[in-house]
Design a protein around this motif. Sequence first.
Motif, PDB file in Angstrom:
ATOM      1  N   ILE A   1      23.711 -30.940 -25.232  1.00  0.00           N
ATOM      2  CA  ILE A   1      24.290 -32.120 -25.007  1.00  0.00           C
ATOM      3  C   ILE A   1      23.569 -33.173 -25.527  1.00  0.00           C
ATOM      4  O   ILE A   1      24.208 -34.249 -26.131  1.00  0.00           O
ATOM      5  N   ALA A   2      22.436 -33.127 -25.914  1.00  0.00           N
ATOM      6  CA  ALA A   2      21.537 -34.017 -26.748  1.00  0.00           C
ATOM      7  C   ALA A   2      22.024 -33.996 -28.203  1.00  0.00           C
ATOM      8  O   ALA A   2      22.307 -35.031 -28.841  1.00  0.00           O
ATOM      9  N   CYS A   3      22.206 -32.841 -28.681  1.00  0.00           N
ATOM     10  CA  CYS A   3      22.952 -32.721 -30.017  1.00  0.00           C
ATOM     11  C   CYS A   3      24.500 -33.231 -30.060  1.00  0.00           C
ATOM     12  O   CYS A   3      24.591 -33.855 -31.269  1.00  0.00           O
ATOM     13  N   MET A   4      25.221 -32.949 -29.006  1.00  0.00           N
ATOM     14  CA  MET A   4      26.506 -33.530 -28.998  1.00  0.00           C
ATOM     15  C   MET A   4      26.387 -34.919 -29.095  1.00  0.00           C
ATOM     16  O   MET A   4      27.334 -35.786 -29.950  1.00  0.00           O
ATOM     17  N   ALA A   5      25.526 -35.504 -28.288  1.00  0.00           N
ATOM     18  CA  ALA A   5      25.492 -37.153 -28.368  1.00  0.00           C
ATOM     19  C   ALA A   5      25.104 -37.718 -29.361  1.00  0.00           C
ATOM     20  O   ALA A   5      25.415 -38.743 -29.975  1.00  0.00           O
ATOM     21  N   ALA A   6      24.187 -36.864 -30.208  1.00  0.00           N
ATOM     22  CA  ALA A   6      23.853 -37.389 -31.660  1.00  0.00           C
ATOM     23  C   ALA A   6      24.816 -37.165 -32.548  1.00  0.00           C
ATOM     24  O   ALA A   6      24.613 -37.710 -33.620  1.00  0.00           O
ATOM     25  N   GLY A   7      26.063 -36.689 -32.137  1.00  0.00           N
ATOM     26  CA  GLY A   7      27.063 -36.332 -33.133  1.00  0.00           C
ATOM     27  C   GLY A   7      27.020 -35.316 -34.141  1.00  0.00           C
ATOM     28  O   GLY A   7      27.355 -35.296 -35.353  1.00  0.00           O
ATOM     29  N   VAL A   8      26.183 -34.332 -34.061  1.00  0.00           N
ATOM     30  CA  VAL A   8      25.978 -33.109 -34.707  1.00  0.00           C
ATOM     31  C   VAL A   8      27.093 -32.381 -34.792  1.00  0.00           C
ATOM     32  O   VAL A   8      27.748 -32.137 -33.848  1.00  0.00           O
ATOM     33  N   GLU A   9      27.833 -32.122 -36.075  1.00  0.00           N
ATOM     34  CA  GLU A   9      29.015 -31.472 -36.382  1.00  0.00           C
ATOM     35  C   GLU A   9      28.773 -30.586 -37.452  1.00  0.00           C
ATOM     36  O   GLU A   9      27.884 -30.507 -38.024  1.00  0.00           O
TER      37      GLU A   9
ATOM     38  N   GLY B   1      17.321 -28.594 -16.567  1.00  0.00           N
ATOM     39  CA  GLY B   1      17.032 -29.248 -17.421  1.00  0.00           C
ATOM     40  C   GLY B   1      17.362 -30.971 -17.186  1.00  0.00           C
ATOM     41  O   GLY B   1      17.886 -31.179 -16.427  1.00  0.00           O
ATOM     42  N   MET B   2      17.043 -31.719 -18.092  1.00  0.00           N
ATOM     43  CA  MET B   2      17.324 -33.149 -17.937  1.00  0.00           C
ATOM     44  C   MET B   2      17.195 -33.686 -19.554  1.00  0.00           C
ATOM     45  O   MET B   2      16.456 -33.207 -20.403  1.00  0.00           O
ATOM     46  N   VAL B   3      17.958 -34.633 -19.943  1.00  0.00           N
ATOM     47  CA  VAL B   3      17.710 -35.515 -21.092  1.00  0.00           C
ATOM     48  C   VAL B   3      17.440 -36.873 -20.543  1.00  0.00           C
ATOM     49  O   VAL B   3      18.206 -37.672 -19.562  1.00  0.00           O
ATOM     50  N   LEU B   4      16.507 -37.388 -21.293  1.00  0.00           N
ATOM     51  CA  LEU B   4      15.971 -38.863 -21.065  1.00  0.00           C
ATOM     52  C   LEU B   4      16.335 -39.674 -22.329  1.00  0.00           C
ATOM     53  O   LEU B   4      16.238 -39.166 -23.346  1.00  0.00           O
ATOM     54  N   THR B   5      16.582 -40.993 -22.106  1.00  0.00           N
ATOM     55  CA  THR B   5      16.911 -41.920 -23.342  1.00  0.00           C
ATOM     56  C   THR B   5      16.801 -43.165 -22.722  1.00  0.00           C
ATOM     57  O   THR B   5      16.914 -43.400 -21.501  1.00  0.00           O
TER      58      THR B   5
ATOM     59  N   ASN C   1      24.334 -46.169 -23.988  1.00  0.00           N
ATOM     60  CA  ASN C   1      25.545 -45.435 -24.715  1.00  0.00           C
ATOM     61  C   ASN C   1      25.218 -43.937 -24.652  1.00  0.00           C
ATOM     62  O   ASN C   1      26.117 -43.405 -24.421  1.00  0.00           O
ATOM     63  N   LEU C   2      23.929 -43.640 -25.222  1.00  0.00           N
ATOM     64  CA  LEU C   2      23.719 -42.236 -25.111  1.00  0.00           C
ATOM     65  C   LEU C   2      23.670 -41.582 -23.800  1.00  0.00           C
ATOM     66  O   LEU C   2      24.145 -40.624 -23.673  1.00  0.00           O
ATOM     67  N   GLY C   3      23.149 -42.458 -22.937  1.00  0.00           N
ATOM     68  CA  GLY C   3      23.274 -41.691 -21.594  1.00  0.00           C
ATOM     69  C   GLY C   3      24.516 -41.703 -21.091  1.00  0.00           C
ATOM     70  O   GLY C   3      24.774 -40.709 -20.223  1.00  0.00           O
ATOM     71  N   ASN C   4      25.487 -42.551 -21.164  1.00  0.00           N
ATOM     72  CA  ASN C   4      26.889 -42.422 -20.948  1.00  0.00           C
ATOM     73  C   ASN C   4      27.358 -41.404 -21.611  1.00  0.00           C
ATOM     74  O   ASN C   4      28.350 -40.387 -21.034  1.00  0.00           O
ATOM     75  N   ARG C   5      27.247 -41.019 -22.841  1.00  0.00           N
ATOM     76  CA  ARG C   5      28.095 -39.713 -23.604  1.00  0.00           C
ATOM     77  C   ARG C   5      27.161 -38.553 -22.962  1.00  0.00           C
ATOM     78  O   ARG C   5      28.106 -37.459 -22.694  1.00  0.00           O
ATOM     79  N   LEU C   6      26.004 -38.360 -22.593  1.00  0.00           N
ATOM     80  CA  LEU C   6      25.319 -37.166 -22.211  1.00  0.00           C
ATOM     81  C   LEU C   6      26.083 -36.970 -20.812  1.00  0.00           C
ATOM     82  O   LEU C   6      26.321 -35.773 -20.345  1.00  0.00           O
ATOM     83  N   LYS C   7      26.271 -37.876 -20.096  1.00  0.00           N
ATOM     84  CA  LYS C   7      26.908 -37.822 -18.604  1.00  0.00           C
ATOM     85  C   LYS C   7      28.356 -37.235 -18.741  1.00  0.00           C
ATOM     86  O   LYS C   7      28.645 -36.233 -18.030  1.00  0.00           O
ATOM     87  N   ARG C   8      28.994 -37.691 -19.924  1.00  0.00           N
ATOM     88  CA  ARG C   8      30.314 -37.265 -19.997  1.00  0.00           C
ATOM     89  C   ARG C   8      30.262 -35.605 -20.532  1.00  0.00           C
ATOM     90  O   ARG C   8      30.955 -34.760 -20.053  1.00  0.00           O
ATOM     91  N   PHE C   9      29.455 -35.316 -21.354  1.00  0.00           N
ATOM     92  CA  PHE C   9      29.298 -34.109 -22.140  1.00  0.00           C
ATOM     93  C   PHE C   9      28.628 -32.908 -20.905  1.00  0.00           C
ATOM     94  O   PHE C   9      28.963 -31.850 -20.849  1.00  0.00           O
ATOM     95  N   ARG C  10      28.176 -33.682 -19.928  1.00  0.00           N
ATOM     96  CA  ARG C  10      27.419 -32.809 -18.882  1.00  0.00           C
ATOM     97  C   ARG C  10      28.848 -32.264 -17.981  1.00  0.00           C
ATOM     98  O   ARG C  10      28.636 -31.200 -17.190  1.00  0.00           O
ATOM     99  N   SER C  11      29.708 -33.056 -17.626  1.00  0.00           N
ATOM    100  CA  SER C  11      30.786 -32.680 -16.831  1.00  0.00           C
ATOM    101  C   SER C  11      32.195 -32.844 -17.520  1.00  0.00           C
ATOM    102  O   SER C  11      32.904 -33.667 -17.412  1.00  0.00           O
ATOM    103  N   HIS C  12      32.424 -32.028 -18.461  1.00  0.00           N
ATOM    104  CA  HIS C  12      33.668 -31.525 -19.071  1.00  0.00           C
ATOM    105  C   HIS C  12      34.267 -32.582 -19.857  1.00  0.00           C
ATOM    106  O   HIS C  12      35.356 -32.698 -20.327  1.00  0.00           O
TER     107      HIS C  12
END
Length: 405
Positions: free
Chosen positions: A64-72, A200-204, A208-219
């Motif tokens: 989800i960290a890579c997703m939040a970073a916008g890796v495509e 595991g956990m992601v810290l930031t 905005n990254l925190g909100n994206r991470l929460k969304r990616f964690r849960s569907h």
Amino acid sequence: MPNDLIRYSSQSIDDDDIKEVIAALKSSHLAQGPRIAAFENAVSLFCSAPFAVACSSGTAALHIACMAAGVEPGDEVITSPITFVASANCAVYCGGKPVFADIDPATYNILPEEIAKKITAKTKAVIPVHFAGQSCDMEAIVNVVRNAEKKFGHKITIIEDASHALGSKYKKRAIGSCAFSDMTVLSFHPVKHITTGEGGMVLTADKNLGNRLKRFRSHGITSNAEELVCPEEAWDKSEAQPVLKTWYYEQNDLGYNYRITDIQSALGISQLKKLPKFVQRRREIVNLYNESFAGMKNVQIPFEKSFSESNFHLYVPQFDFEKMGVSRAHFMQELKNKNIQTQVHYVPVYTQPYYRKKFGTAWGDCPNAESYYQKCLSIPLYPAMTDEEARHVISAVKALARGKK
């Protein structure tokens, strides 16, 4: 000789941990309850990071960290070859291409100058791995990345893989503070410094990254009013006074079920309280090892940079097996015969068949990593080890390391 196997690493669970897990089991919430936020807040406070998102595993956190970073697809992500495969797989999950930068022969960590050689216009993220608990030179890495951003004209996200490094410091700052990165990833696997079983956990420091991470964690789902795409649909306006639809949520991204449970979080909260003592005990054993192995002609003890205060997740000497006249496999078997488990951390990721087939990597890509791999061996280190067990390991290793030549 001890009757029980001395493992290369092991969790340390006590009655307080068990009581907290039992309390969670007896509570009204086994999942998606208050203990998750409490665990996130405790780790945030410990690491001095404003936002934390707990996950089902360190691998999920990296993803989800890579997703939040916008890796495509088409993007490149630079990381170390001496790490668990998850540090690279997380880029592949997003369609990206892992690029491996060679390591420092002394610290076993990724070299900033090697990152500089590998950065291109396609680089979307850099994932330094704090191997065995010792911090990478993050300030130097930040300088490399910032210069590349100016050159190529786009953001390059820095994601610290601190799966080994909770409780470590870089230039007196706690690893996880994100003072030199956009995000930091932690792991709570049983061999790590604290455990939640799996987790595991992601810290930031970026909301905005925190909100994206929460969304990616849960569907990809949110009910946060600030994030709603269709906020008008959240209200029942059939009467004069609109009423909020308390059940309303939106899926605004494609996410995953990477949630952690309250049961795991209860264990994590309890474990975190003991982390300073865990680190202290590990360093006591490390000091004993260093004193015992220093000066041995066939053994190179781990080197710690002055800017790093390592938690010593692993103790990884390098052995000159050729001069010792024994193969590593036989050396490990001889130690196992003495009830001592050892491990190899790690086979260079780019030499794995999957990576060779998909990305065309090959032996020879990172000479420092391969030289390290031929000689490395992790010997037992964990807080519950007794001095007697440590001395048994020392005696056995020294006897075998003298070799046949």
